[in-house]
Design an enzyme around this catalytic site. Structure first.
Site, short mmCIF file in Angstrom:
data_model
loop_
_atom_site.label_atom_id
_atom_site.label_comp_id
_atom_site.label_asym_id
_atom_site.label_seq_id
_atom_site.Cartn_x
_atom_site.Cartn_y
_atom_site.Cartn_z
N ARG A 171 11.27 -1.59 10.94
CA ARG A 171 10.18 -1.25 11.86
C ARG A 171 10.04 -2.26 12.99
O ARG A 171 10.24 -3.45 12.80
CB ARG A 171 8.85 -1.18 11.08
CG ARG A 171 8.64 0.16 10.43
CD ARG A 171 7.48 0.21 9.48
NE ARG A 171 6.24 -0.42 9.92
CZ ARG A 171 5.11 -0.37 9.22
NH1 ARG A 171 5.08 0.31 8.07
NH2 ARG A 171 4.02 -0.97 9.65
N ARG A 190 -9.88 1.08 8.47
CA ARG A 190 -9.37 -0.25 8.77
C ARG A 190 -10.37 -1.06 9.59
O ARG A 190 -10.07 -2.20 9.97
CB ARG A 190 -8.13 -0.06 9.61
CG ARG A 190 -7.06 -1.01 9.27
CD ARG A 190 -5.81 -0.22 9.36
NE ARG A 190 -4.66 -1.02 9.54
CZ ARG A 190 -3.50 -0.63 9.05
NH1 ARG A 190 -3.39 0.49 8.40
NH2 ARG A 190 -2.47 -1.37 9.25
N ARG A 194 -0.49 -9.28 13.01
CA ARG A 194 -1.11 -8.23 12.18
C ARG A 194 -1.99 -8.84 11.09
O ARG A 194 -3.03 -8.29 10.74
CB ARG A 194 -0.02 -7.33 11.57
CG ARG A 194 0.60 -6.39 12.61
CD ARG A 194 1.94 -5.85 12.18
NE ARG A 194 1.88 -5.04 10.99
CZ ARG A 194 2.94 -4.81 10.20
NH1 ARG A 194 4.12 -5.33 10.48
NH2 ARG A 194 2.80 -4.05 9.14
N LYS A 251 0.84 -1.21 0.00
CA LYS A 251 0.00 0.00 0.00
C LYS A 251 0.87 1.26 0.00
O LYS A 251 0.65 2.17 -0.79
CB LYS A 251 -0.94 0.02 1.23
CG LYS A 251 -1.90 -1.17 1.28
CD LYS A 251 -2.83 -1.10 2.47
CE LYS A 251 -2.14 -1.15 3.82
NZ LYS A 251 -1.41 -2.40 4.10
N ARG A 307 11.80 -5.48 4.76
CA ARG A 307 11.53 -4.05 4.54
C ARG A 307 12.51 -3.16 5.32
O ARG A 307 12.84 -3.41 6.47
CB ARG A 307 10.11 -3.70 5.00
CG ARG A 307 9.87 -2.20 4.97
CD ARG A 307 8.43 -1.84 5.01
NE ARG A 307 7.73 -2.35 6.17
CZ ARG A 307 6.42 -2.27 6.32
NH1 ARG A 307 5.68 -1.71 5.39
NH2 ARG A 307 5.84 -2.76 7.40
P1 AP5 Z 1 4.86 -1.60 1.82
O1 AP5 Z 1 4.53 -0.76 0.62
O2 AP5 Z 1 5.57 -0.95 2.94
O3 AP5 Z 1 3.53 -2.36 2.33
P2 AP5 Z 1 2.26 -1.81 3.11
O4 AP5 Z 1 1.06 -2.49 2.54
O5 AP5 Z 1 2.25 -0.32 3.16
O6 AP5 Z 1 2.58 -2.46 4.52
P3 AP5 Z 1 2.47 -1.85 5.97
O7 AP5 Z 1 3.15 -2.86 6.87
O8 AP5 Z 1 2.97 -0.44 6.06
O9 AP5 Z 1 0.96 -1.87 6.17
P4 AP5 Z 1 0.26 -1.95 7.49
O10 AP5 Z 1 -1.11 -1.77 6.98
O11 AP5 Z 1 0.47 -3.15 8.32
O12 AP5 Z 1 0.96 -0.81 8.37
P5 AP5 Z 1 0.65 0.72 8.59
O13 AP5 Z 1 1.91 1.44 8.49
O14 AP5 Z 1 -0.50 1.17 7.75
O15 AP5 Z 1 5.71 -2.87 1.27
C1 AP5 Z 1 6.24 -3.81 2.19
C2 AP5 Z 1 7.63 -4.29 1.69
O16 AP5 Z 1 7.45 -5.00 0.46
C3 AP5 Z 1 8.61 -3.15 1.37
O17 AP5 Z 1 9.90 -3.51 1.75
C4 AP5 Z 1 8.54 -2.99 -0.17
O18 AP5 Z 1 9.78 -2.52 -0.71
C5 AP5 Z 1 8.24 -4.42 -0.60
N1 AP5 Z 1 7.41 -4.48 -1.80
C6 AP5 Z 1 6.36 -3.67 -2.14
N2 AP5 Z 1 5.85 -4.03 -3.33
C7 AP5 Z 1 6.57 -5.13 -3.73
C8 AP5 Z 1 6.53 -5.96 -4.89
N3 AP5 Z 1 5.62 -5.76 -5.84
N4 AP5 Z 1 7.41 -6.98 -4.96
C9 AP5 Z 1 8.34 -7.19 -3.99
N5 AP5 Z 1 8.44 -6.41 -2.87
C10 AP5 Z 1 7.57 -5.40 -2.76
O19 AP5 Z 1 0.12 0.70 10.09
C11 AP5 Z 1 1.00 0.40 11.16
C12 AP5 Z 1 0.21 0.37 12.47
O20 AP5 Z 1 -0.41 1.66 12.71
C13 AP5 Z 1 -0.96 -0.62 12.51
O21 AP5 Z 1 -0.54 -1.94 12.85
C14 AP5 Z 1 -1.83 0.02 13.60
O22 AP5 Z 1 -1.33 -0.23 14.89
C15 AP5 Z 1 -1.69 1.50 13.31
N6 AP5 Z 1 -2.73 1.99 12.37
C16 AP5 Z 1 -2.52 2.50 11.12
N7 AP5 Z 1 -3.69 2.84 10.55
C17 AP5 Z 1 -4.67 2.54 11.45
C18 AP5 Z 1 -6.08 2.62 11.44
N8 AP5 Z 1 -6.76 3.12 10.38
N9 AP5 Z 1 -6.76 2.22 12.55
C19 AP5 Z 1 -6.11 1.75 13.64
N10 AP5 Z 1 -4.77 1.61 13.70
C20 AP5 Z 1 -4.05 2.00 12.62
#
Ligand code: AP5
Length: 217
Positions: free
Chosen positions: A160, A88, A171, A13, A127
């Site tokens: 992270r 979410r 997660r 994402k 990552r």
């Molecule tokens: P990346 O693009 O970083 O993936 P992502 O989907 O953004 O993963 P996240 O872990 O950031 O999502 P998340 O939803 O768990 O965490 P968030 O930060 O939103 O890609 C991942 C890796 O893969 C990278 O190394 C990239 O280079 C690689 N990659 C990408 N595309 C690729 C491809 N095509 N091929 C190969 N490799 C590839 O949230 C974190 C925390 O915040 C949550 O756990 C929660 O505690 C809190 N939080 C955030 N939003 C909310 C909400 N709305 N409500 C409540 N709590 C929330």
């Protein structure tokens, strides 16, 4: 255009959000990035969110909704926005719908990035994120020239806290229980579009952009 990206942790994402938002000239609003920024600056919001994030749990709805409501009132969202990581939960989605309706607007499309759990674990365990500019790298799939430094800005790369295998598995469970019901919620609204999020990053961006073109009204 008003777009939401939904998908499990590690679906890409954040990676896709940066390219898609830039292509559409709209701001990318990542709730995970906003929380992490608050944690690293030791703000009251960051102190509230930190324990939930470290466990891989969701931050409570009232905290997250208040934060996003504030952000969506900034001037740069007038022409649209791309939400990465929000909503979410179904209550977050219902609140967003009511909020946009009060502003006489609505979401155009919800793009679901589809990948399986094994791919998620492979992606998240490699990552690396830049401390200075936030650019996301991968130790194997998208490695920077130097192990510890960002090619774009020279900033230090870090792993992270929630990218340990045990926390990643938790997660994924949280995603299944609390976030995956959004897929049916937005399918019922007629604005859900799923794309295969495996393969090279630029091909996925192209898939996302061509899907969005079909919804651009
Ligand atoms: P990346 O693009 O970083 O993936 P992502 O989907 O953004 O993963 P996240 O872990 O950031 O999502 P998340 O939803 O768990 O965490 P968030 O930060 O939103 O890609 C991942 C890796 O893969 C990278 O190394 C990239 O280079 C690689 N990659 C990408 N595309 C690729 C491809 N095509 N091929 C190969 N490799 C590839 O949230 C974190 C925390 O915040 C949550 O756990 C929660 O505690 C809190 N939080 C955030 N939003 C909310 C909400 N709305 N409500 C409540 N709590 C929330």
């Amino acid at each position: 255009m008003r777009v939401v990206l939904v998908g499990p942790p590690g679906a890409g994402k954040g990676t896709q959000a940066q390219f898609v938002a830039s292509h559409l000239s709209i701001p990318k609003i990542s709730t995970g990035d906003i929380f992490r920024d608050n944690v690293s600056h030791g703000t009251a919001l960051g102190r509230r969110a930190q324990a939930y994030m470290e466990r891989g749990d969701l931050v409570p709805d009232e905290v997250t909704i208040a934060m996003v409501t504030d952000r969506l009132q900034d001037d740069d969202t007038q022409a649209g926005f791309l939400l990465d990581g929000f909503p979410r939960t179904v209550p977050q989605a219902e609140t967003l719908k009511k909020m946009l309706s009060a502003w006489e607007t609505r979401l155009d499309v919800v793009l679901e990035l589809v990948v399986d759990d094994d791919e998620v674990v492979r992606r998240l365990s490699g990552r690396r994120t830049c401390r200075r500019c936030g650019r996301v790298w991968h130790a194997l799939f998208d490695p920077p020239a130097h192990v510890d430094a960002c090619d774009d800005c020279g900033g230090q790369l870090f792993q992270r806290d929630d990218d340990r295998e045990q926390t990643i598995r938790h997660r994924l469970e949280v995603y299944q229980e609390q976030t995956s019901p959004l897929v049916a919620f937005y399918a019922d609204e007629g604005i859900l579009l799923g794309i295969d999020a495996t393969g090279p990053v630029d091909e996925i961006t192209e898939r996302a952009l061509s899907a969005l073109r079909r919804f651009n009204r």
